[in-house]
Design an enzyme around this catalytic site. Structure first.
Site, PDB file in Angstrom:
ATOM      1  N   GLU A   1      -6.160  -2.809  12.472  1.00 41.44           N
ATOM      2  CA  GLU A   1      -5.821  -3.604  11.277  1.00 41.44           C
ATOM      3  C   GLU A   1      -6.825  -4.726  11.048  1.00 41.44           C
ATOM      4  OE1 GLU A   1      -3.852  -2.117   9.510  1.00 41.44           O
ATOM      5  OE2 GLU A   1      -2.846  -0.859  10.999  1.00 41.44           O
TER       6      GLU A   1
ATOM      7  N   GLU B   1      -9.702   4.326   6.275  1.00 42.06           N
ATOM      8  CA  GLU B   1      -8.958   4.745   7.467  1.00 42.06           C
ATOM      9  C   GLU B   1      -9.832   5.382   8.547  1.00 42.06           C
ATOM     10  OE1 GLU B   1      -6.344   3.415   7.954  1.00 42.06           O
ATOM     11  OE2 GLU B   1      -5.581   2.912   5.979  1.00 42.06           O
TER      12      GLU B   1
ATOM     13  N   ALA C   1       1.625  -0.266  11.080  1.00 38.80           N
ATOM     14  CA  ALA C   1       1.097  -1.576  10.744  1.00 38.80           C
ATOM     15  C   ALA C   1       0.384  -1.522   9.396  1.00 38.80           C
ATOM     16  CB  ALA C   1       0.127  -2.042  11.814  1.00 38.80           C
TER      17      ALA C   1
ATOM     18  N   GLU D   1       0.862  -1.185   0.000  1.00 38.41           N
ATOM     19  CA  GLU D   1       0.000   0.000   0.000  1.00 38.41           C
ATOM     20  C   GLU D   1       0.902   1.239   0.000  1.00 38.41           C
ATOM     21  OE1 GLU D   1      -2.776   0.648   3.262  1.00 38.41           O
ATOM     22  OE2 GLU D   1      -4.027   1.897   2.007  1.00 38.41           O
TER      23      GLU D   1
HETATM   24  N1  BES Z   1      -3.376   0.937   5.802  1.00 32.40           N
HETATM   25  C1  BES Z   1      -2.675   1.685   6.797  1.00 32.40           C
HETATM   26  C2  BES Z   1      -1.234   1.902   6.469  1.00 32.40           C
HETATM   27  C3  BES Z   1      -1.008   2.686   5.192  1.00 32.40           C
HETATM   28  C4  BES Z   1      -1.854   3.716   4.810  1.00 32.40           C
HETATM   29  C5  BES Z   1       0.061   2.382   4.401  1.00 32.40           C
HETATM   30  C6  BES Z   1      -1.637   4.406   3.609  1.00 32.40           C
HETATM   31  C7  BES Z   1       0.282   3.074   3.222  1.00 32.40           C
HETATM   32  C8  BES Z   1      -0.557   4.096   2.828  1.00 32.40           C
HETATM   33  C9  BES Z   1      -2.795   1.045   8.174  1.00 32.40           C
HETATM   34  O1  BES Z   1      -4.015   0.420   8.375  1.00 32.40           O
HETATM   35  C10 BES Z   1      -2.684   2.131   9.201  1.00 32.40           C
HETATM   36  O2  BES Z   1      -3.542   2.966   9.225  1.00 32.40           O
HETATM   37  N2  BES Z   1      -1.655   2.123  10.005  1.00 32.40           N
HETATM   38  C11 BES Z   1      -1.403   3.134  11.015  1.00 32.40           C
HETATM   39  C12 BES Z   1      -1.570   2.585  12.404  1.00 32.40           C
HETATM   40  C13 BES Z   1      -2.977   2.575  12.868  1.00 32.40           C
HETATM   41  C14 BES Z   1      -3.108   1.843  14.188  1.00 32.40           C
HETATM   42  C15 BES Z   1      -3.547   3.968  13.005  1.00 32.40           C
HETATM   43  C16 BES Z   1       0.054   3.537  10.883  1.00 32.40           C
HETATM   44  O3  BES Z   1       0.828   2.739  10.379  1.00 32.40           O
HETATM   45  O4  BES Z   1       0.389   4.624  11.340  1.00 32.40           O
HETATM   46 ZN    ZN Z   2      -5.549   1.832   8.640  1.00 35.88          ZN
END
Ligand code: BES
Ligand code: ZN
Length: 767
Positions: free
Chosen positions: A309, A331, A273, A137
């Site tokens: 997640e 998100e 993550a 992603e």
């Molecule tokens: N899908 C996202 C990570 C992401 C978003 C990767 C856009 C590349 C582009 C993941 O689900 C996410 O939101 N991760 C957050 C942590 C979450 C607990 C808020 C992060 O990695 O900061």
């Molecule tokens: Zn997310």
């Protein structure tokens, strides 16, 4: 204007990828073959265009499936300066719409960028080791194989990996077949994935071990880490994952479609993550918890990340946004689901307080400047995502808006709407309106009309409440700190604490005729993304009363403190008035409310920085506020303490230390002196004690950095970073800078932003 990318899914629709990849760890290369079957759509053309980035294409052909048999056509690769991230394949004859199979050979380099296919470096038993993992992603699948790398182009994947024989391999689905090749390598075929977007494909290869368990529906849940990590540190996250998976299966009334769910802690990871379907990847700090030195805040972080997640397994994976401009569908929902889920699983955590503490603050702090983005913004090219999507907006504000909708249409309507939404769109793509339609049907209200203005406009409203006995005049306008606001309007759920004639303010001005002149608190639990300013002295006095006698609930109090803070920054209220409000609330017993109360103090400190006398005055306020609680709570957790008591203890200890109360400082220094190493200190106190030691020039910096380098526990590294960056004297700061982000390269690339943030927070190291 940035670049705009053509949508390749408009001319070719992949249905299945047969993808084999071989990893050469020594040469840091990979090579592979992909066979994509799908439909060519649109006009006849000689060209097939796929995404790829930095790959070498070694062969390409297309097989046309006709009624009279198959015809193979060799394709030529055309180079075009204009095409970025693409490979254009040229056929000598016209290709008409219909079913085709494209076969491509390719190879590429494994680079350290933490996206595409990349190495994670770690040390085990004195040896440098590598684990290989993927991060696709938003648009990095194209760095590993040619594909249509758009969320809309959903297909199934049959992955085969060839890897070193001694290592374990994971992907989205279980292993179908595994055999050793003639050159003693391991060839692993995975089961076919569900129909899904390319950004959710993932694999990992390395020396890893796991703990395992099953949900009541029989889904196997595994948590993995490198062999350098203790297996017992995976137990907390695995148990949480089982509970969370069961919770969402029930909440969404939609089963988890895979037989297993793996989650793996990666030593190098760019964000926190990633929700790859059936193989969630994490930073180590997002998954690993030491059962021998438990940290409540550490475990809560893991639970939040796991819940976030796992909720994506539905919101994002099963049903996916059509294009990145609706990333909020992924998100914002995952962000609110964290709290919906954990409030049910851990009622004693009072998660809605944490939600207010995190998301209400983040959203309202960010959304008050004129250049801020809306939750839903145009995305021409996925490269723009990085700058466009501000986490305070697409995560925090988006989540707050969904909470507002929850409180307005009710949870039952939301759950009914979600169930039918998942049913209609499973394995498909959606836009915002699809979701609104389901919520409108379930609630009988026009949800699109309520939500669209909030999602597409940036900023938040200020509600001015003017009282004339029993008559309230309410006026809305945009709340901005840096500019005068122009007219802008939102449909505002008033969510008052008592019955009022209208619940939704649709116009710029609204007059409420009340039955009596008793005060009304609007936005009673802070879920409406607005600031409320009560003009009358009577109302102001009432707010003082309900915050200090706590006759309004904790989240309501947090919201009132947040508004007071924002209004004082705005200048509509004075900072000293706000501080006065807070000084009356020393009896407050909820830790999250304290976090809101302390913000105006932090603002005052920043404002008065360098003025010795004022800094002293702020320390006195802190001392006065914290003294009584600290005396009752003491330093050490007791078996019977509630989660709130534990959190409050950390806050009060921190306040006493910031106030430089002598006996408390002395106790911290003696705790530092009596510990052989940093990890001996209780994890919740570690950074506070280190901070006190370093401020008082008592910390052995060399020894602490030695421990930083030799530990493979990133929670320990984080507490060291938080502690040491409190240094005040120039010599310590110089040393810390050199050792951390300077030439010594002790800190992992993924952690440099954290060190920067801490160093910038400290007035003595900022410059
Ligand atoms: N899908 C996202 C990570 C992401 C978003 C990767 C856009 C590349 C582009 C993941 O689900 C996410 O939101 N991760 C957050 C942590 C979450 C607990 C808020 C992060 O990695 O900061
Ligand atoms: Zn997310």
């Amino acid at each position: 204007m940035g670049k705009s990318a053509p949508r390749l899914a408009e001319s070719f629709r992949p249905e299945n990828y047969k993808l084999s990849i071989e990893i050469d760890a020594k040469k840091m290369l990979f090579s592979g073959k992909v066979v994509i079957s799908g439909q060519k759509i649109g006009r006849p053309a000689k060209r097939i265009t796929l995404h790829q980035k930095d790959l070498k294409i070694t062969s390409a052909k297309v097989i046309k499936q006709g009624k009279t048999g198959n015809e193979t056509i060799e394709l030529e690769r055309i180079n075009s300066q204009k095409s970025f991230d693409e490979v254009r394949l040229h056929s000598p004859t016209l290709l008409y719409p219909g079913k085709y199979t494209v076969e491509i050979g390719f190879s590429g380099h494994i680079t350290e960028q933490m996206h595409g296919l990349y190495p994670c470096n770690y040390r085990h038993k004195g040896k440098e080791k590598k684990l290989f993992a993927t991060q696709f992603e938003s648009h990095h699948a194209r760095e590993v194989f040619p594909c249509i790398d758009e969320p809309e182009a959903k297909a199934t994947f049959d992955l085969t990996l060839t890897t070193p024989a001694t290592e374990s391999v994971l992907s989205n689905t279980p292993v179908k077949k595994q055999l050793e090749t003639q050159d003693s390598r391991l060839k692993t075929e995975f089961e076919t994935t569900p129909v899904m977007s390319t950004y959710l494909l993932a694999f990992a290869v390395g020396e890893i071990h796991r703990v395992t368990s099953k949900t009541k529906d029989g889904v196997e849940v595994n948590s993995w880490a490198t062999v350098a990590q203790s297996k017992s540190h995976l137990e907390y996250a695995n148990k949480e994952a089982v509970d969370v998976l069961e919770f969402f299966t029930d909440y969404f009334k939609t089963p988890f479609p895979l037989k297993k769910l793996d989650q793996i802690a990666l030593p190098d990871f760019d964000s926190m993550a990633m929700e790859n379907w059936g193989l969630i990847t994490y930073r180590e700090v997002g998954l690993l918890a030491d059962p021998g030195n438990r940290s409540q805040s550490g475990e809560q972080l893991i639970s939040l990340v796991v819940a976030h997640e796992i909720s994506h397994q539905w919101f994002g994976n099963l049903v996916t946004m059509k294009w990145w401009d609706d990333l909020w569908l992924n998100e914002s929902f995952a962000s609110i689901m964290e709290y919906v889920c954990l409030d049910a699983l851990h009622p004693d955590w009072h998660m809605w307080e944490n939600f207010a503490e995190a998301d209400m603050i983040a959203a309202s702090n960010r959304d008050v400047t004129s250049n801020v983005q809306a939750v839903k913004s145009k995305v021409n090219h996925p490269d723009e995502l990085f700058t466009l999507f501000d986490p305070s907006i697409v995560y925090a504000k988006g989540a707050r808006l969904i909470k507002m909708m929850y409180d307005f249409i009710g949870e039952d309507a939301i759950r009914t709407g979600l169930k039918s939404y998942f049913k209609e769109f499973a394995y498909k793509n959606t836009v915002s309106d699809d979701l609104w339609r389901h919520f409108s049907k379930a609630s009988g209200q026009d949800v699109k009309k309520l939500m669209d203005p909030w999602l597409t406009q940036s900023g938040m409203p200020l509600l001015n409440i003017h009282r004339n006995d029993r008559k309230l005049d309410i006026v809305q306008k945009r709340f901005l700190l840096d500019e005068n606001s122009d007219s802008q309007k939102w449909p505002i759920p008033l969510l008052a604490n008592k019955k009022i004639p209208t619940n939704l303010m649709k116009e710029e001005k609204l007059t409420l005729e009340l039955d009596n002149d008793e005060p009304v608190v609007f936005n009673r639990s802070g879920s409406t993304h607005a600031v409320v300013n009560y003009e009358s002295a009577q109302d102001k006095k009432y707010l003082q009363k309900v915050t200090s006698d706590r006759s309004i609930d904790s989240v309501g109090r947090m919201n009132l403190f947040n508004d007071a803070y924002l209004l004082s920054r705005h200048g509509s209220e004075s900072l000293s008035e706000t501080l006065e409000l807070i000084e009356n609330c020393a009896e407050e017993d909820r830790d999250s409310v304290w976090q809101l109360m302390l913000r105006p103090l932090a603002a005052a400190k920043l404002f008065l920085e360098g003025d010795e006398k004022s800094e002293q005055a702020i320390k006195q306020i802190k001392l006065k506020l914290a003294k009584k609680h600290f005396k009752n709570l003491g330093w050490d957790d007791r078996e019977t303490d509630s989660p709130n008591t534990k959190a409050l203890r950390v806050t009060m200890t921190a306040l006493m230390l910031q106030a430089e109360e002598k006996t408390v400082v002395a106790e911290a220094l003696s705790r530092y002196k009596n510990s052989r190493q940093v990890t001996d200190l209780p994890s919740e106190q570690r950074s506070l004690i280190l901070a006190t030691a370093v401020k008082n020039k008592k910390a052995d910096l060399d020894k602490i950095f030695e421990e930083y380098t030799s530990t493979n526990r990133s929670d320990v590294q984080r507490s060291i970073a938080a502690g040491l960056t409190a240094a005040k004297d120039a010599a310590s700061i110089k040393k810390i800078l050199e050792k951390s982000i300077g030439k010594d390269e002790v800190v992992r690339v993924q952690d440099i932003p954290m060190w920067f943030a801490y160093l910038m927070r400290n007035q003595y190291s900022r410059s």
